[in-house]
Design a protein around this motif. Sequence first.
Motif, PDB file in Angstrom:
ATOM      1  N   SER A 174       0.773  -1.386  -0.061  1.00  0.00           N
ATOM      2  CA  SER A 174       0.012  -0.102  -0.085  1.00  0.00           C
ATOM      3  C   SER A 174       0.782   1.213   0.002  1.00  0.00           C
ATOM      4  CB  SER A 174      -0.951   0.016   1.391  1.00  0.00           C
ATOM      5  OG  SER A 174      -0.212   0.212   2.377  1.00  0.00           O
ATOM      6  N   ILE A 175       2.101   1.089   0.294  1.00  0.00           N
ATOM      7  CA  ILE A 175       3.039   2.270   0.022  1.00  0.00           C
ATOM      8  C   ILE A 175       3.372   2.634  -1.239  1.00  0.00           C
ATOM      9  CG2 ILE A 175       5.584   3.129   0.273  1.00  0.00           C
ATOM     10  CD1 ILE A 175       5.495   1.147   3.104  1.00  0.00           C
ATOM     11  N   PHE A 176       3.346   1.822  -2.186  1.00  0.00           N
ATOM     12  CA  PHE A 176       3.811   1.915  -3.637  1.00  0.00           C
ATOM     13  C   PHE A 176       2.683   1.715  -4.927  1.00  0.00           C
ATOM     14  CE2 PHE A 176       7.312   0.179  -1.139  1.00  0.00           C
ATOM     15  CZ  PHE A 176       8.246   1.179  -1.241  1.00  0.00           C
ATOM     16  N   LEU A 177       1.437   0.830  -4.182  1.00  0.00           N
ATOM     17  CA  LEU A 177       0.545   0.442  -5.201  1.00  0.00           C
ATOM     18  C   LEU A 177      -0.798   1.160  -4.744  1.00  0.00           C
ATOM     19  CD1 LEU A 177       1.581  -3.052  -5.846  1.00  0.00           C
ATOM     20  CD2 LEU A 177       2.136  -1.023  -7.083  1.00  0.00           C
ATOM     21  N   ARG A 178      -1.642   1.476  -5.835  1.00  0.00           N
ATOM     22  CA  ARG A 178      -3.158   1.863  -5.387  1.00  0.00           C
ATOM     23  C   ARG A 178      -4.226   1.035  -5.989  1.00  0.00           C
ATOM     24  NH1 ARG A 178       0.828   4.468  -3.714  1.00  0.00           N
ATOM     25  NH2 ARG A 178       1.223   6.839  -3.846  1.00  0.00           N
ATOM     26  N   GLN A 179      -5.057   1.409  -5.274  1.00  0.00           N
ATOM     27  CA  GLN A 179      -6.520   0.585  -5.849  1.00  0.00           C
ATOM     28  C   GLN A 179      -7.535   1.652  -5.966  1.00  0.00           C
ATOM     29  OE1 GLN A 179      -6.927  -2.488  -7.264  1.00  0.00           O
ATOM     30  NE2 GLN A 179      -8.930  -1.546  -7.756  1.00  0.00           N
ATOM     31  N   ARG A 180      -7.716   2.189  -7.032  1.00  0.00           N
ATOM     32  CA  ARG A 180      -8.927   3.196  -6.970  1.00  0.00           C
ATOM     33  C   ARG A 180     -10.110   3.018  -6.571  1.00  0.00           C
ATOM     34  NH1 ARG A 180     -10.236   6.078 -13.080  1.00  0.00           N
ATOM     35  NH2 ARG A 180     -11.586   7.685 -12.371  1.00  0.00           N
ATOM     36  N   ASP A 181     -10.639   4.169  -5.958  1.00  0.00           N
ATOM     37  CA  ASP A 181     -11.833   4.159  -4.818  1.00  0.00           C
ATOM     38  C   ASP A 181     -11.808   3.239  -3.750  1.00  0.00           C
ATOM     39  OD1 ASP A 181     -12.867   6.152  -6.547  1.00  0.00           O
ATOM     40  OD2 ASP A 181     -13.668   4.792  -8.022  1.00  0.00           O
ATOM     41  N   SER A 182     -10.719   2.390  -3.574  1.00  0.00           N
ATOM     42  CA  SER A 182     -10.591   1.552  -2.348  1.00  0.00           C
ATOM     43  C   SER A 182     -10.280   2.456  -0.900  1.00  0.00           C
ATOM     44  CB  SER A 182      -9.540   0.512  -2.519  1.00  0.00           C
ATOM     45  OG  SER A 182      -9.466  -0.338  -1.360  1.00  0.00           O
ATOM     46  N   PRO A 183     -11.107   2.037   0.073  1.00  0.00           N
ATOM     47  CA  PRO A 183     -10.619   2.583   1.291  1.00  0.00           C
ATOM     48  C   PRO A 183      -9.349   2.096   2.085  1.00  0.00           C
ATOM     49  CG  PRO A 183     -12.669   1.206   1.727  1.00  0.00           C
ATOM     50  CD  PRO A 183     -12.441   1.287   0.258  1.00  0.00           C
ATOM     51  N   GLU A 184      -8.740   0.984   1.374  1.00  0.00           N
ATOM     52  CA  GLU A 184      -7.586   0.251   1.707  1.00  0.00           C
ATOM     53  C   GLU A 184      -6.413   0.759   1.076  1.00  0.00           C
ATOM     54  OE1 GLU A 184      -7.896  -1.825   4.589  1.00  0.00           O
ATOM     55  OE2 GLU A 184      -9.996  -1.291   4.417  1.00  0.00           O
ATOM     56  N   SER A 185      -6.653   1.884   0.206  1.00  0.00           N
ATOM     57  CA  SER A 185      -5.637   2.373  -0.791  1.00  0.00           C
ATOM     58  C   SER A 185      -5.437   3.754  -0.349  1.00  0.00           C
ATOM     59  CB  SER A 185      -5.990   2.153  -2.021  1.00  0.00           C
ATOM     60  OG  SER A 185      -4.860   2.953  -2.765  1.00  0.00           O
ATOM     61  N   LYS A 186      -4.402   4.271  -0.509  1.00  0.00           N
ATOM     62  CA  LYS A 186      -4.381   5.848  -0.677  1.00  0.00           C
ATOM     63  C   LYS A 186      -5.006   6.467  -1.818  1.00  0.00           C
ATOM     64  CE  LYS A 186       0.396   5.702  -0.074  1.00  0.00           C
ATOM     65  NZ  LYS A 186       1.481   5.959   0.094  1.00  0.00           N
ATOM     66  N   PRO A 187      -5.125   7.584  -1.916  1.00  0.00           N
ATOM     67  CA  PRO A 187      -5.753   8.017  -3.223  1.00  0.00           C
ATOM     68  C   PRO A 187      -4.741   7.910  -4.462  1.00  0.00           C
ATOM     69  CG  PRO A 187      -5.967   9.692  -1.526  1.00  0.00           C
ATOM     70  CD  PRO A 187      -5.270   8.692  -1.022  1.00  0.00           C
ATOM     71  N   ALA A 189      -3.257   9.648  -6.833  1.00  0.00           N
ATOM     72  CA  ALA A 189      -2.436  10.439  -7.077  1.00  0.00           C
ATOM     73  C   ALA A 189      -1.735  10.844  -5.766  1.00  0.00           C
ATOM     74  CB  ALA A 189      -3.220  11.936  -7.630  1.00  0.00           C
ATOM     75  N   ALA A 190      -1.774  10.182  -4.678  1.00  0.00           N
ATOM     76  CA  ALA A 190      -0.898  10.629  -3.398  1.00  0.00           C
ATOM     77  C   ALA A 190       0.396  10.096  -3.406  1.00  0.00           C
ATOM     78  CB  ALA A 190      -1.690   9.833  -2.243  1.00  0.00           C
ATOM     79  N   PRO A 191       1.356  10.656  -2.931  1.00  0.00           N
ATOM     80  CA  PRO A 191       2.795  10.474  -2.924  1.00  0.00           C
ATOM     81  C   PRO A 191       3.022   9.160  -2.123  1.00  0.00           C
ATOM     82  CG  PRO A 191       2.428  12.541  -1.717  1.00  0.00           C
ATOM     83  CD  PRO A 191       1.118  12.258  -2.205  1.00  0.00           C
ATOM     84  N   ASN A 192       4.049   8.723  -2.621  1.00  0.00           N
ATOM     85  CA  ASN A 192       4.569   7.494  -1.859  1.00  0.00           C
ATOM     86  C   ASN A 192       4.761   7.624  -0.389  1.00  0.00           C
ATOM     87  OD1 ASN A 192       3.938   5.792  -3.997  1.00  0.00           O
ATOM     88  ND2 ASN A 192       6.317   5.742  -4.640  1.00  0.00           N
ATOM     89  N   ASP A 193       5.193   8.651  -0.012  1.00  0.00           N
ATOM     90  CA  ASP A 193       5.513   8.802   1.584  1.00  0.00           C
ATOM     91  C   ASP A 193       4.529   9.187   2.104  1.00  0.00           C
ATOM     92  OD1 ASP A 193       5.581  11.353   0.347  1.00  0.00           O
ATOM     93  OD2 ASP A 193       7.276  12.044   1.467  1.00  0.00           O
ATOM     94  N   GLN A 194       3.081   9.609   1.868  1.00  0.00           N
ATOM     95  CA  GLN A 194       2.160   9.909   2.405  1.00  0.00           C
ATOM     96  C   GLN A 194       1.623   8.947   3.224  1.00  0.00           C
ATOM     97  OE1 GLN A 194      -1.540  11.755   0.411  1.00  0.00           O
ATOM     98  NE2 GLN A 194      -2.744  10.410   1.562  1.00  0.00           N
ATOM     99  N   THR A 195       1.397   9.113   4.628  1.00  0.00           N
ATOM    100  CA  THR A 195       1.059   7.930   5.591  1.00  0.00           C
ATOM    101  C   THR A 195      -0.569   8.183   5.930  1.00  0.00           C
ATOM    102  OG1 THR A 195       3.294   8.036   6.403  1.00  0.00           O
ATOM    103  CG2 THR A 195       1.488   6.946   7.817  1.00  0.00           C
TER     104      THR A 195
END
Length: 197
Positions: A174-187, A189-195
């Motif tokens: 979840s640091i590097f990968l995203r899943q669009r519209d999933s609450p388990e994922s960052k947005p 377009a979020a940067p990788n270091d966003q916690t």
Amino acid sequence: MGHALTGWRVETADALRHGQDGGTLIEYLGSAPFLSTVFENWESEFLQMAAYVVLTAFLIQKGSSESRDPGAPPRDADLETQARKAGAPAPLRWGAFARAVYSRSLGLALVILFLASFILHWTQSARAAAQEALEHGEAATGTIAYLADPQLWFESFQNWQSEFLSTAVLVVLSIFLRQRDSPESKPVAAPNDQTGD
């Protein structure tokens, strides 16, 4: 249902190889081999979720959407004041002890479910092992003694390791990968270091 039906077929085939009657599906559903495997799996799930819920309250993984943001203000500060808000859960108004228990109730419930599942796995595995020993003319191990049997711990650890591996993989990916519209994922377009999300 898949677990029950396939397990029953395996048990029936094993019984026929030993010249015994396989028994009905209903009998199988109450049998030690079936109940042992059910609670073995539940045990690992509840352990994983209890550890996840409790540890994420304390530990932070920089960049993970599964972690809380260390820069965010505490959301559960001053529960006594928050208890007066409209819609606040009733246990928050029942005093300091009730607030302390309620504020940890999810973790406590998951730990209790883990312990109950472990005990049921242990006792049903002991029952299954005793039945198998008797079928082979061996002395059966008692339930308490079975707690030291490597078979019990082999069953538990093989499930525990897979649960913790999947959680660790989710946290790291979840640091590097995203899943669009999933609450388990960052947005996306979020940067990788966003916690956090």
